[in-house]
Design a protein around this motif. Structure first.
Motif, PDB file in Angstrom:
ATOM      1  N   LEU A  93      -6.327  -5.851   6.500  1.00  0.00           N
ATOM      2  CA  LEU A  93      -5.258  -4.876   8.104  1.00  0.00           C
ATOM      3  C   LEU A  93      -5.188  -3.493   8.461  1.00  0.00           C
ATOM      4  O   LEU A  93      -5.353  -2.685   7.279  1.00  0.00           O
ATOM      5  N   VAL A  94      -5.759  -3.495   9.784  1.00  0.00           N
ATOM      6  CA  VAL A  94      -5.375  -2.141  10.403  1.00  0.00           C
ATOM      7  C   VAL A  94      -5.186  -2.273  11.539  1.00  0.00           C
ATOM      8  O   VAL A  94      -4.748  -2.566  12.362  1.00  0.00           O
ATOM      9  N   GLU A  95      -5.397  -0.437  12.269  1.00  0.00           N
ATOM     10  CA  GLU A  95      -4.016  -0.316  13.027  1.00  0.00           C
ATOM     11  C   GLU A  95      -4.993  -0.791  14.389  1.00  0.00           C
ATOM     12  O   GLU A  95      -3.896  -0.920  15.229  1.00  0.00           O
ATOM     13  N   GLY A  96      -6.818  -0.465  14.589  1.00  0.00           N
ATOM     14  CA  GLY A  96      -7.216  -0.681  15.741  1.00  0.00           C
ATOM     15  C   GLY A  96      -8.061  -0.881  15.843  1.00  0.00           C
ATOM     16  O   GLY A  96      -8.770  -1.120  14.134  1.00  0.00           O
ATOM     17  N   THR A  97      -9.052  -0.855  16.478  1.00  0.00           N
ATOM     18  CA  THR A  97     -10.420  -1.415  16.373  1.00  0.00           C
ATOM     19  C   THR A  97     -11.347  -0.198  15.982  1.00  0.00           C
ATOM     20  O   THR A  97     -12.109  -1.430  15.203  1.00  0.00           O
ATOM     21  N   SER A 124      -7.777 -10.480  -3.625  1.00  0.00           N
ATOM     22  CA  SER A 124      -8.478  -9.107  -3.107  1.00  0.00           C
ATOM     23  C   SER A 124      -7.460  -8.832  -1.253  1.00  0.00           C
ATOM     24  O   SER A 124      -8.684  -9.688  -0.896  1.00  0.00           O
ATOM     25  N   TRP A 125      -7.341  -7.810  -1.383  1.00  0.00           N
ATOM     26  CA  TRP A 125      -6.307  -7.237   0.723  1.00  0.00           C
ATOM     27  C   TRP A 125      -6.920  -6.035   0.426  1.00  0.00           C
ATOM     28  O   TRP A 125      -6.921  -5.071  -0.566  1.00  0.00           O
ATOM     29  N   PHE A 126      -7.278  -5.386   1.554  1.00  0.00           N
ATOM     30  CA  PHE A 126      -7.115  -4.107   2.365  1.00  0.00           C
ATOM     31  C   PHE A 126      -6.157  -3.789   3.427  1.00  0.00           C
ATOM     32  O   PHE A 126      -6.503  -4.874   3.901  1.00  0.00           O
ATOM     33  N   ALA A 127      -6.073  -2.905   2.683  1.00  0.00           N
ATOM     34  CA  ALA A 127      -5.251  -1.972   4.223  1.00  0.00           C
ATOM     35  C   ALA A 127      -5.412  -0.596   4.123  1.00  0.00           C
ATOM     36  O   ALA A 127      -5.432  -0.201   3.520  1.00  0.00           O
ATOM     37  N   LEU A 128      -5.124  -0.618   5.945  1.00  0.00           N
ATOM     38  CA  LEU A 128      -5.066   1.174   6.095  1.00  0.00           C
ATOM     39  C   LEU A 128      -4.405   1.409   7.176  1.00  0.00           C
ATOM     40  O   LEU A 128      -4.892   0.745   8.728  1.00  0.00           O
ATOM     41  N   CYS A 129      -3.780   2.228   7.053  1.00  0.00           N
ATOM     42  CA  CYS A 129      -3.631   2.915   8.366  1.00  0.00           C
ATOM     43  C   CYS A 129      -3.677   4.672   8.080  1.00  0.00           C
ATOM     44  O   CYS A 129      -4.224   4.999   7.424  1.00  0.00           O
ATOM     45  N   ASP A 130      -2.974   5.100   9.713  1.00  0.00           N
ATOM     46  CA  ASP A 130      -3.345   6.942   9.334  1.00  0.00           C
ATOM     47  C   ASP A 130      -1.971   7.241   8.580  1.00  0.00           C
ATOM     48  O   ASP A 130      -0.909   7.138   8.547  1.00  0.00           O
ATOM     49  N   ASP A 157      -0.717  10.341  10.237  1.00  0.00           N
ATOM     50  CA  ASP A 157      -0.344  11.072  11.637  1.00  0.00           C
ATOM     51  C   ASP A 157       1.058  11.764  11.399  1.00  0.00           C
ATOM     52  O   ASP A 157       0.423  12.981  10.420  1.00  0.00           O
ATOM     53  N   ASP A 158       1.557  12.343  11.393  1.00  0.00           N
ATOM     54  CA  ASP A 158       2.672  13.128  11.297  1.00  0.00           C
ATOM     55  C   ASP A 158       3.520  13.202  10.107  1.00  0.00           C
ATOM     56  O   ASP A 158       4.513  14.336   9.234  1.00  0.00           O
ATOM     57  N   ASP A 159       3.394  11.906   9.283  1.00  0.00           N
ATOM     58  CA  ASP A 159       3.973  12.572   8.089  1.00  0.00           C
ATOM     59  C   ASP A 159       4.119  13.502   6.999  1.00  0.00           C
ATOM     60  O   ASP A 159       2.476  13.565   7.382  1.00  0.00           O
ATOM     61  N   ASP A 160       4.643  13.612   5.833  1.00  0.00           N
ATOM     62  CA  ASP A 160       4.263  14.932   5.112  1.00  0.00           C
ATOM     63  C   ASP A 160       3.354  14.613   4.415  1.00  0.00           C
ATOM     64  O   ASP A 160       1.822  15.531   4.124  1.00  0.00           O
ATOM     65  N   CYS A 161       3.291  13.464   3.576  1.00  0.00           N
ATOM     66  CA  CYS A 161       2.452  13.251   2.845  1.00  0.00           C
ATOM     67  C   CYS A 161       1.644  11.890   2.303  1.00  0.00           C
ATOM     68  O   CYS A 161       2.296  10.554   2.695  1.00  0.00           O
ATOM     69  N   ALA A 162       0.503  11.537   1.607  1.00  0.00           N
ATOM     70  CA  ALA A 162      -0.179   9.842   2.069  1.00  0.00           C
ATOM     71  C   ALA A 162       0.658   9.425   1.276  1.00  0.00           C
ATOM     72  O   ALA A 162       0.635   7.748   1.596  1.00  0.00           O
ATOM     73  N   PRO A 163       0.932   9.484  -0.579  1.00  0.00           N
ATOM     74  CA  PRO A 163       1.547   8.878  -1.148  1.00  0.00           C
ATOM     75  C   PRO A 163       2.462   8.169  -0.883  1.00  0.00           C
ATOM     76  O   PRO A 163       2.982   7.701  -1.031  1.00  0.00           O
ATOM     77  N   ARG A 222      -4.503   2.254   2.049  1.00  0.00           N
ATOM     78  CA  ARG A 222      -4.828   3.130   1.794  1.00  0.00           C
ATOM     79  C   ARG A 222      -4.605   4.080   2.830  1.00  0.00           C
ATOM     80  O   ARG A 222      -4.016   2.970   4.196  1.00  0.00           O
ATOM     81  N   VAL A 223      -4.343   5.391   3.151  1.00  0.00           N
ATOM     82  CA  VAL A 223      -4.024   6.161   4.039  1.00  0.00           C
ATOM     83  C   VAL A 223      -4.891   6.894   4.523  1.00  0.00           C
ATOM     84  O   VAL A 223      -4.939   7.441   3.544  1.00  0.00           O
ATOM     85  N   ALA A 224      -5.180   6.950   5.847  1.00  0.00           N
ATOM     86  CA  ALA A 224      -6.286   8.238   6.109  1.00  0.00           C
ATOM     87  C   ALA A 224      -5.336  10.193   6.122  1.00  0.00           C
ATOM     88  O   ALA A 224      -4.613   9.547   6.946  1.00  0.00           O
ATOM     89  N   VAL A 225      -6.160  10.591   5.650  1.00  0.00           N
ATOM     90  CA  VAL A 225      -5.102  12.213   6.480  1.00  0.00           C
ATOM     91  C   VAL A 225      -6.099  12.528   7.058  1.00  0.00           C
ATOM     92  O   VAL A 225      -7.364  13.042   6.974  1.00  0.00           O
TER      93      VAL A 225
END
Length: 199
Positions: free
Chosen positions: A9-13, A56-62, A64-70, A87-90
């Motif tokens: 699961l991801v946010e975009g292309t 097993s599943w994998f998901a990634l999002c950004d 963005d403007d949040d303070d921290c990935a955790p 996972r969250v991309a910083v």
């Protein structure tokens, strides 16, 4: 060890292309990809977390403007299933691309000195990437990545196409992890799955 293909699961292309590269680098195969922009991503993540009890599943999002990935990870998925790797991309997946500093400099036709050596500290990596493209010696890069004067869009008409091409054909995540801790954490999880069958 055989590991079944991993649904993602991801946010975009562009995110899909990046995750496919991480899977390939780890000798893993993707299953279906699901692309959802926020807030639909958050809703689908919780639904897919149920399925991750059994595979097993994998998901990634950004970040963005949040303070921290955790913090974003806990907010989006407070109780991840054993089979879910979220996972969250910083701060965005573009950070991971910028982390392969010399390679993206060659692609953009600019000096590598222009690229921040610590891309995760950039508040808006996509905007930074577009600003770099403005200085490119390549007309096709400038016209593709930079919006025309008076255009309300934040990126050029071929932004996704060109950045996907870079990620698929030139970007090396093994090099990039040295400048992106969030990428390193994601790649380690993929490699662990490939070696042990578990995240």
């Amino acid at each position: 060890m055989y590991v079944p293909p991993v649904p993602c699961l991801v946010e975009g292309t562009l995110d899909e292309v990046v995750v496919r590269k991480l899977l390939d680098t780890s000798a893993l195969e993707p299953a279906a990809f699901y692309l959802e922009s926020l807030p639909a991503f958050k809703t689908r993540l919780k639904a897919f977390n149920q399925a991750a009890r059994h595979m097993s599943w994998f998901a990634l999002c950004d970040l963005d403007d949040d303070d921290c990935a955790p913090g974003r990870a806990r907010d989006f998925l407070p109780d991840p299933a054993s089979g879910m790797c979220f996972r969250v991309a910083v701060r965005a997946v573009e950070t991971w691309l910028l982390a392969d500093r010399a390679c993206i400099a060659r692609y953009l036709r600019i000096s590598s000195d222009l690229i921040d050596p610590d891309p995760e500290r950039l508040p808006a990596p996509k905007s930074h990437l577009v600003s770099l493209a403005r200085r490119s010696r390549s007309r096709s890069i400038r016209e593709g990545l930079v919006p025309a004067e008076g255009d309300s869009r934040t990126v050029g008409p071929e932004y996704t196409l060109l950045m996907s091409e870079f990620a698929r054909e030139r970007w090396n995540p093994v090099r990039a992890v040295t400048r992106s801790p969030s990428l390193r954490r994601a790649l380690v999880r993929f490699q662990t799955l490939a070696e042990t069958g578990q995240w």
